[in-house]
Design an enzyme around this catalytic site. Structure first.
Site, PDB file in Angstrom:
ATOM      1  N   THR A  59       1.003  -0.867   0.051  1.00 21.38           N
ATOM      2  CA  THR A  59      -0.378  -0.411  -0.053  1.00 21.38           C
ATOM      3  C   THR A  59       1.287   0.767   0.022  1.00 21.38           C
ATOM      4  OG1 THR A  59      -0.426   0.276   2.497  1.00 21.38           O
ATOM      5  CG2 THR A  59      -1.986  -0.884   1.477  1.00 21.38           C
ATOM      6  N   CYS A  60       0.911   2.400  -0.120  1.00 20.16           N
ATOM      7  CA  CYS A  60       0.931   3.850  -0.103  1.00 20.16           C
ATOM      8  C   CYS A  60       2.393   3.838   1.540  1.00 20.16           C
ATOM      9  CB  CYS A  60       0.167   4.581  -0.238  1.00 20.16           C
ATOM     10  SG  CYS A  60      -1.281   4.622   0.945  1.00 20.16           S
ATOM     11  N   ASN A  61       1.303   3.278   2.016  1.00 21.14           N
ATOM     12  CA  ASN A  61       2.255   3.447   3.544  1.00 21.14           C
ATOM     13  C   ASN A  61       3.518   2.129   3.833  1.00 21.14           C
ATOM     14  OD1 ASN A  61       1.734   6.124   4.238  1.00 21.14           O
ATOM     15  ND2 ASN A  61      -0.196   5.279   5.143  1.00 21.14           N
ATOM     16  N   GLU A 132      -8.737   3.601  10.609  1.00 23.08           N
ATOM     17  CA  GLU A 132      -9.525   4.252   8.860  1.00 23.08           C
ATOM     18  C   GLU A 132      -9.383   2.854   7.721  1.00 23.08           C
ATOM     19  OE1 GLU A 132      -6.803   3.407   5.981  1.00 23.08           O
ATOM     20  OE2 GLU A 132      -5.034   2.593   6.787  1.00 23.08           O
ATOM     21  N   GLN A 134      -9.491   1.601   4.535  1.00 20.61           N
ATOM     22  CA  GLN A 134      -9.206   1.437   3.736  1.00 20.61           C
ATOM     23  C   GLN A 134      -8.043   0.680   3.358  1.00 20.61           C
ATOM     24  OE1 GLN A 134      -8.352   4.899   4.554  1.00 20.61           O
ATOM     25  NE2 GLN A 134     -10.218   5.214   2.916  1.00 20.61           N
TER      26      GLN A 134
END
Lengths: 467, 291
Positions: A59-61, A132, A134
């Site tokens: 993921t982006c993180n 969160e 997502q």
């Protein structure tokens, strides 16, 4: 077999390094390439791959590799070290495995720790913005992909399903998801520091990912009426518009003309997932002049970044990337953090339950061998006096075997959960001389796998030749 | 003559109200507002007494002009804070008014009625317009400073923690209330509003200053009989006027805003301060209207 997680996230690595990893895992093909490379790691002793099952969560993180690995058959070989070196070299070039700085950006969890970590990740306890929603979808996607690529086996199947169950349990039993804090919430809050009111502002969404959808809904909730959507694929953008506004294609801008909207938009949320910068410093300079210096708020939640960080130097342009937003919302979520404590307890108890289940798997070959042994004896002895091919006799044999084994199996299973259980299992093996049976069964299994593999190889060779 | 000690009454009320803010207790913000408004009412009452006693058309002392300046500044601050619902204007800009009030206490109280050789009503209009313009620019100056600090914070992403509404109390044990949102967490500052207020000050302040300067030049002309006599005050005033003229022009024609506009406002106000410091307070004789 060990459950191992090797990876990096927003807490251990900076955006630049996460970007470097993310770039090499961007597409399904890229991930497939990476996985097949990993699966090709063999120890010098074992003929099979070190990794039995694998799932890549990117993921982006974070980028995490959830693996089931074989225990090493040679004393001097540490399979985890081999895998870590391979991964570091793959992402950062040869020799990266020996770079202590890079190595420290990664973490390795094994068995219980790995299970707890995966459960925490799926439940969004390890997210930049705790709670969160997502991440659950992202982990599900990663698991589905592993199923498609056939790299997820029985253990990972069970592990991931358990983690989804754990995430849902935490969502229902705690208030972790109650406050609407997410990237989009943070984006609106920052916008309020730049703009007096956001309801009269124009928003441009670049990219139609899940994050974009949440953000669009959040902006609409805050009174924003003018939202433009652009994406490389127009159809997707049109579908997205239908989902958001109820009208197919409303507010959709052709990707080739998005810069025209930059002259009027006040807020731009970019989640394109492109490999390079889409909005560059030199491109934005003339646009700001055309805008008559009206403030422009840019949010770049893509990793790798799609907006040149240099644009923040332009007067009246305010750029926030995923890390900036994360830093802003951290430490301020007391309620969530209190709930996170409760959630962590749930994670721990779920992880313990899973590890118990995993340990009980060790007893399965012994129980099966024991049952077979008793069935064979009964079959042999009763066969001398009765017709052993009759269905009634087979049922009788099964029933007697089950009755004899009911208590021993219960005790073996229960004791398999702690260290003493190993002795009991060993005792059962010795008393009934099961070692040979278990080994024979393993050999047969291996032979079957080899045969299947060679058949598959032959088939693929034939296909190649035909092609 | 009204005793100058009276000037200190609103000053101490303002000062005390400001001290209250630092104790950060529940309802103190409301007390602060009540005290500020009461101080302003008392200041207005003293001003009325001044006008009544001396009659504004017969001459004014320097001290009372400064007192009047403080009152106008306070009026402008209160109007802007109410109009834009920006509490921080009251908090950050009002100390400027207290300072002016404090200065008025030490300023010469000499009645220069006899020293004036010009049309009194025009002189009063000149003073009123200049003071109103200057007060607006003072407000613009403070707002510009806030803008620059806030803009820097947004650019560097420092101390921008998002306020959590669910938060109750903190480690120090005191409760967090609305006031803290304003003072400690920057809630309420937004760059667009700050820029808008700055622009509004300029839009009202510039014509006021222009009219005030025009009357001043006319008075100077009638006093000395010639337009050609150039005095330092006129040069500095012209430079100040030019700065604001350029700023207004750039804002209208090229959309100048944000940090650059704030810097212009700061420069303009510093010029005003130097004009006043040089001409009125330090060397009253060079202002030209006094013998």
């Amino acid at each position: 077999m060990d459950i191992v997680i090797f990876g990096l996230n927003h807490k251990t690595a900076d955006l630049d390094h996460r970007e470097a990893v993310s770039k090499k895992l961007r597409t399904k093909e890229a991930r497939q390439r990476f996985i097949s490379g990993l699966l090709s790691i063999h120890s010098s002793v074992a003929a099979h791959s070190l990794i039995k099952e694998i799932t890549v969560i990117s993921t982006c993180n974070r980028a995490e590799f959830v693996m089931i690995i074989h225990e090493s058959e040679a004393e001097n070989i540490n399979p985890i070290k081999l895998i870590e070196n391979y991964i570091l070299n793959y992402f950062f070039g040869d020799g990266a495995g020996n770079d202590a700085g890079l190595y420290n950006m990664f973490y390795t969890f094994k068995n219980k720790e790995a299970i707890s970590h995966l459960f925490a990740v799926t439940s969004s306890l390890d997210s930049m913005i705790i709670g969160e929603p997502q991440i659950l979808g992202q982990v599900k996607n990663a698991y589905n992909e592993a199923c498609d690529l056939k790299t997820a086996g029985p253990l990972l199947n069970k592990l991931f399903h358990r983690s989804f169950y754990c995430a849902k349990k935490i969502r229902t039993e705690t208030k972790i998801a109650s406050a609407p804090v997410s990237v989009s919430y943070a984006a609106v809050e920052i916008a309020k520091k730049i703009f007096n009111s956001i309801d009269d502002k124009k928003v441009l969404l670049m990219g139609v990912g899940e994050m974009g959808k949440v953000a669009a809904k959040h902006f609409i909730k805050h009174g924003v009426t003018e939202i433009f959507i652009t994406n490389r694929t127009n159809d997707k953008a049109a579908e997205f518009a239908k989902e958001i506004f109820g009208y197919y294609g409303k507010g959709v801008i052709d990707f080739a003309e998005y810069y025209k909207i930059l002259t009027v938009a006040d807020i731009v949320l970019c989640s394109m997932g492109a490999e390079n910068f889409i909005i560059k410093y030199d491109d934005l300079l003339p646009i700001i002049k055309l805008r008559k210096q009206k403030p422009l708020f840019l949010i770049d939640i893509s990793v790798p970044r799609n907006i040149d960080p240099e644009v923040n130097k332009i007067s009246n342009v305010y750029l926030f990337d995923i890390d900036d937003i994360g830093k802003m919302v951290e430490n301020n979520l007391d309620v969530r953090q209190k709930e996170a404590g409760v959630a962590s307890q749930i994670v721990e108890s779920e992880a313990e339950e899973f590890i118990a289940w995993k340990s009980s798997l060790n007893a399965v070959p012994i129980i099966v061998a024991l049952k077979n042994r008793i069935q064979n004896i009964l079959n042999e002895e009763l066969g001398k006096y009765l017709n052993k091919n009759s269905d009634d006799i087979r049922t009788l044999i099964n029933s007697i075997a089950n009755k004899i084994l009911h208590d021993p199996v219960k005790v073996i299973k229960k004791n398999a959960l702690d260290d003493n259980g190993i002795n009991l299992m060993e005792a059962a093996k010795t008393l009934f001389n099961l070692e040979q049976d278990i080994n024979e069964k393993d050999e047969t299994k291996k032979d079957e796998t080899t045969r299947k593999n060679s058949n598959r190889d032959e088939k693929s060779l034939k296909i190649k030749l035909i092609k | 003559m009204i005793n100058k000690y009276y000037y200190l009454i609103p000053f101490f009320i303002y000062f005390f109200s400001y001290l209250l803010l630092f104790s950060r207790q529940k309802n103190l913000y409301r007390t602060f507002i009540v005290l500020i408004y009461s101080g302003f009412i008392i200041q207005s009452f003293i001003l009325l007494l001044l006008i009544n006693r001396y009659s504004i058309y017969h001459g004014i002392s320097i001290a009372s002009i400064i007192f009047f300046n403080s009152w106008i500044l306070m009026l402008v601050i209160i109007i802007f804070s109410l109009l834009y619902k920006a509490k921080y204007v009251l908090i950050y800009v009002s100390p400027l008014a207290y300072l002016t009030l404090f200065i008025s206490y030490f300023a010469p109280a000499a009645d220069f009625r006899t020293a004036l050789m010009v049309n009194s009503s025009l002189l009063v209009t000149h003073i009123l317009l200049i003071l109103l313009g200057d007060s607006l620019f003072a407000l613009a100056f403070m707002i510009s400073l806030i803008y620059i600090f806030q803009e820097r914070r947004v650019k560097l992403k420092k101390n921008l923690k998002i306020f959590d509404k669910n938060r109750e109390g903190d480690k120090k044990g005191y409760k967090k209330y609305g006031w803290d949102e304003v003072f400690y967490l920057g809630k309420g500052y937004n760059l667009e509003l700050l820029d808008n207020m700055n622009y509004q000050c300029l839009k009202i302040g510039f014509p006021t200053l222009t009219a005030g300067l025009a009357i001043g030049i006319y008075l100077s002309n009638s006093l000395f009989g010639s337009m050609t006599t150039v005095k330092p005050i006129e040069v500095i005033s012209l430079i100040t006027w030019l700065i604001y003229a350029i700023l207004l022009h750039e804002r209208i024609s090229r959309g100048l805003r944000g940090k650059r506009a704030a810097i212009f406002s700061i420069a303009g106000f510093l010029m005003i301060v130097s004009t006043l410091a040089l001409s009125l307070y330090l060397f009253p004789q060079i202002h030209g209207f006094l013998h």
